[in-house]
Design a protein around this motif. Structure first.
Motif, PDB file in Angstrom:
ATOM      1  N   ARG A 133      73.909  74.328 111.394  1.00  0.00           N
ATOM      2  CA  ARG A 133      74.659  75.578 111.534  1.00  0.00           C
ATOM      3  C   ARG A 133      74.553  76.127 112.952  1.00  0.00           C
ATOM      4  N   GLN A 134      73.393  75.937 113.559  1.00  0.00           N
ATOM      5  CA  GLN A 134      73.198  76.446 114.916  1.00  0.00           C
ATOM      6  C   GLN A 134      74.095  75.730 115.922  1.00  0.00           C
ATOM      7  N   VAL A 135      74.523  74.518 115.591  1.00  0.00           N
ATOM      8  CA  VAL A 135      75.413  73.771 116.488  1.00  0.00           C
ATOM      9  C   VAL A 135      76.756  74.492 116.617  1.00  0.00           C
ATOM     10  N   VAL A 136      77.339  74.934 115.489  1.00  0.00           N
ATOM     11  CA  VAL A 136      78.621  75.649 115.567  1.00  0.00           C
ATOM     12  C   VAL A 136      78.423  77.056 116.118  1.00  0.00           C
ATOM     13  N   THR A 205      82.836  73.547 130.659  1.00  0.00           N
ATOM     14  CA  THR A 205      82.266  72.214 130.434  1.00  0.00           C
ATOM     15  C   THR A 205      81.321  72.213 129.234  1.00  0.00           C
ATOM     16  N   GLN A 206      80.498  73.252 129.131  1.00  0.00           N
ATOM     17  CA  GLN A 206      79.557  73.362 128.018  1.00  0.00           C
ATOM     18  C   GLN A 206      80.286  73.441 126.673  1.00  0.00           C
ATOM     19  N   ILE A 207      81.384  74.191 126.636  1.00  0.00           N
ATOM     20  CA  ILE A 207      82.164  74.320 125.399  1.00  0.00           C
ATOM     21  C   ILE A 207      82.750  72.973 125.002  1.00  0.00           C
ATOM     22  N   ALA A 208      83.267  72.234 125.985  1.00  0.00           N
ATOM     23  CA  ALA A 208      83.832  70.908 125.707  1.00  0.00           C
ATOM     24  C   ALA A 208      82.762  69.969 125.154  1.00  0.00           C
ATOM     25  N   GLN A 209      81.569  70.025 125.724  1.00  0.00           N
ATOM     26  CA  GLN A 209      80.472  69.170 125.256  1.00  0.00           C
ATOM     27  C   GLN A 209      80.021  69.568 123.854  1.00  0.00           C
ATOM     28  N   GLN A 210      79.964  70.880 123.597  1.00  0.00           N
ATOM     29  CA  GLN A 210      79.545  71.351 122.274  1.00  0.00           C
ATOM     30  C   GLN A 210      80.598  71.021 121.224  1.00  0.00           C
ATOM     31  N   THR A 211      81.874  71.087 121.605  1.00  0.00           N
ATOM     32  CA  THR A 211      82.957  70.712 120.691  1.00  0.00           C
ATOM     33  C   THR A 211      82.856  69.238 120.322  1.00  0.00           C
ATOM     34  N   GLU A 216      81.290  64.955 116.470  1.00  0.00           N
ATOM     35  CA  GLU A 216      80.387  63.840 116.147  1.00  0.00           C
ATOM     36  C   GLU A 216      79.622  64.127 114.856  1.00  0.00           C
ATOM     37  N   LEU A 217      79.173  65.379 114.701  1.00  0.00           N
ATOM     38  CA  LEU A 217      78.464  65.776 113.484  1.00  0.00           C
ATOM     39  C   LEU A 217      79.371  65.690 112.260  1.00  0.00           C
ATOM     40  N   SER A 218      80.656  66.009 112.448  1.00  0.00           N
ATOM     41  CA  SER A 218      81.606  65.978 111.328  1.00  0.00           C
ATOM     42  C   SER A 218      81.847  64.567 110.804  1.00  0.00           C
ATOM     43  N   GLU A 219      81.504  63.561 111.601  1.00  0.00           N
ATOM     44  CA  GLU A 219      81.702  62.166 111.197  1.00  0.00           C
ATOM     45  C   GLU A 219      80.515  61.607 110.421  1.00  0.00           C
ATOM     46  N   THR A 220      79.452  62.379 110.291  1.00  0.00           N
ATOM     47  CA  THR A 220      78.292  61.910 109.532  1.00  0.00           C
ATOM     48  C   THR A 220      78.604  61.954 108.038  1.00  0.00           C
ATOM     49  N   PRO A 221      77.941  61.123 107.232  1.00  0.00           N
ATOM     50  CA  PRO A 221      78.230  61.065 105.791  1.00  0.00           C
ATOM     51  C   PRO A 221      78.111  62.412 105.078  1.00  0.00           C
ATOM     52  N   ARG A 222      77.273  63.292 105.603  1.00  0.00           N
ATOM     53  CA  ARG A 222      77.049  64.591 104.960  1.00  0.00           C
ATOM     54  C   ARG A 222      78.315  65.447 104.949  1.00  0.00           C
ATOM     55  N   TYR A 223      79.178  65.282 105.964  1.00  0.00           N
ATOM     56  CA  TYR A 223      80.334  66.169 106.113  1.00  0.00           C
ATOM     57  C   TYR A 223      81.683  65.453 106.141  1.00  0.00           C
ATOM     58  N   LYS A 224      81.698  64.161 106.354  1.00  0.00           N
ATOM     59  CA  LYS A 224      82.939  63.445 106.645  1.00  0.00           C
ATOM     60  C   LYS A 224      84.018  63.662 105.588  1.00  0.00           C
ATOM     61  N   GLU A 225      83.703  63.453 104.316  1.00  0.00           N
ATOM     62  CA  GLU A 225      84.710  63.570 103.255  1.00  0.00           C
ATOM     63  C   GLU A 225      85.182  65.008 103.073  1.00  0.00           C
ATOM     64  N   LYS A 226      84.258  65.956 103.193  1.00  0.00           N
ATOM     65  CA  LYS A 226      84.625  67.362 103.023  1.00  0.00           C
ATOM     66  C   LYS A 226      85.538  67.831 104.152  1.00  0.00           C
ATOM     67  N   VAL A 227      85.234  67.400 105.370  1.00  0.00           N
ATOM     68  CA  VAL A 227      86.090  67.749 106.514  1.00  0.00           C
ATOM     69  C   VAL A 227      87.471  67.129 106.338  1.00  0.00           C
ATOM     70  N   LYS A 228      87.511  65.915 105.827  1.00  0.00           N
ATOM     71  CA  LYS A 228      88.788  65.231 105.600  1.00  0.00           C
ATOM     72  C   LYS A 228      89.649  66.009 104.603  1.00  0.00           C
ATOM     73  N   ILE A 229      89.023  66.531 103.550  1.00  0.00           N
ATOM     74  CA  ILE A 229      89.752  67.311 102.541  1.00  0.00           C
ATOM     75  C   ILE A 229      90.278  68.612 103.136  1.00  0.00           C
ATOM     76  N   LEU A 230      89.417  69.341 103.837  1.00  0.00           N
ATOM     77  CA  LEU A 230      89.819  70.632 104.401  1.00  0.00           C
ATOM     78  C   LEU A 230      90.869  70.474 105.497  1.00  0.00           C
ATOM     79  N   SER A 231      90.840  69.351 106.193  1.00  0.00           N
ATOM     80  CA  SER A 231      91.795  69.124 107.286  1.00  0.00           C
ATOM     81  C   SER A 231      93.209  68.860 106.786  1.00  0.00           C
ATOM     82  N   THR A 232      93.376  68.674 105.474  1.00  0.00           N
ATOM     83  CA  THR A 232      94.728  68.521 104.924  1.00  0.00           C
ATOM     84  C   THR A 232      95.455  69.861 104.843  1.00  0.00           C
TER      85      THR A 232
END
Length: 354
Positions: A133-136, A205-211, A216-232
């Motif tokens: 959560r602290q990442v976002v 530059t910092q914002i681009a790196q944090q984005t 990258e975090l969204s591609e981990t198994p913990r979030y990947k499928e949920k992000v895919k659903i919400l992105s529809t």
């Protein structure tokens, strides 16, 4: 067990109220009927643990207010074997007419209300959820810093009567290069202004790196499928999806859609007396940043979903555009919850799905 002249039976439950500050903590320890300890201690776990060890044979319940201390003390208390309540300050019962507030009174009040079962708990995320959560939240902080720096640049130019090149234009690299060509008559001022522009570029530059880190975090198994659903959902990208997932954690903890809407602050306030009922503005309690992001996404949604646009137009006629877009944001939030619960993609043209 004995504390001073006060004896307590082994089966007695211990209730502890902790008023936290940076250097000193005020701690009250009591049973249901008797106060055993009330004093200020150094603001460190070792000092609190020393007091807890005196009652290790008893069931222990502790409470402190949610705030900038986070949840590390909660983790320490749980590992010690105590049950810990982290309570929201805004929901602590008030004593009307009481104009005296001290740390001692606050800790006593917390311990007493805990003993009476009158305190509510906040949801405590797991340690991993807090890290993610602290990442976002870090990206959000950087964006706010960039906005403030942008305001300082504008204010500095206005102070010396210098017009911005294309005031409504986007602050692209070309735009920043144009700003860097502005010349002041004093070389010290020129260097100072250059440093301000460098600060803006650094934050960019910092914002681009944090984005990139969030993606990258969204591609981990913990979030990947949920992000895919919400992105529809039209208007919802990776950043909005990750903001929702990391701020809410598991939507299953909200048994009803109304509970989720209230948690985010998208529930209208109400003023009722006798047979008169008046609905007011939204409560604005809870996740301000998430609420703003949902409203921003809703503007995109009404452009691409005809039914949502129809809902917006209908409410706008009687209540205005601001209330209409907030109503759409609430519907969007409820739809998101249902999509995650059912594990299905978004279907345009559905007005509500609880």
């Amino acid at each position: 067990m004995k504390n001073g002249n006060k004896k307590i039976a082994k089966e007695e439950t211990i209730f502890i109220g902790i008023d936290l500050h940076k250097k000193r903590w005020h701690v009250t320890i009591r049973t249901t009927d008797v106060e055993l300890f009330c004093s200020s201690i150094p603001g460190a776990w070792a000092s609190l643990e020393k007091q807890l060890l005196k009652y290790r044979e008893h069931p222990i319940y502790a409470v402190y207010e949610a705030g900038y201390f986070g949840f590390w003390l909660h983790d320490y208390l749980i590992n010690f074997g105590a049950d810990c309540v982290v309570t929201p300050p805004s929901l602590i019962p008030l004593e009307y007419g009481n104009k005296v507030k001290t740390d001692k009174r606050d800790s006593r009040k917390l311990a007493l209300l805990l003993a009476k079962g009158m305190l509510k708990r906040v949801h405590v995320p797991t340690e991993k959820e807090r890290y993610h959560r602290q990442v976002v939240r870090r990206r959000r902080q950087l964006v706010n810093d960039r906005v403030r720096t942008q305001g300082r640049i504008k204010a500095e130019l206005q102070l010396y009567g210098i017009d911005l090149p294309n005031p409504s234009g986007k602050w692209t690299q070309i735009y920043l290069e144009n700003l860097s060509r502005i010349r002041f008559k004093d070389r010290w001022m020129q260097k100072s202004f250059s440093h301000l522009l460098e600060q803006y570029r650094f934050l960019d530059t910092q914002i681009a790196q944090q984005t990139a880190l969030i993606k990258e975090l969204s591609e981990t198994p913990r979030y990947k499928e949920k992000v895919k659903i919400l992105s529809t959902i039209p208007g919802v990208g990776i950043l909005v999806a990750m903001e929702l997932l990391l701020e809410l954690q598991d939507v299953r903890r909200f048994q009803k859609a109304d509970q989720l809407a209230a948690y985010v602050g998208l529930t209208p306030s109400q003023y009722s007396s006798a047979d008169k009922v008046r609905m007011g503005r939204i409560t604005c309690i809870g996740k301000k940043a998430l609420r703003a992001m949902l409203i921003q996404a809703s503007w995109q949604l009404i452009r691409k979903d005809g039914v949502m646009r129809e809902k917006y137009d209908k409410i706008k006629v009687r209540a205005g555009g601001k209330r209409a877009i907030v109503a759409v944001a609430r519907t969007l939030l409820i739809r998101m919850r249902r999509l995650l619960l059912d594990n299905v993609p978004y279907v345009p043209g559905v007005i509500s799905s609880i």
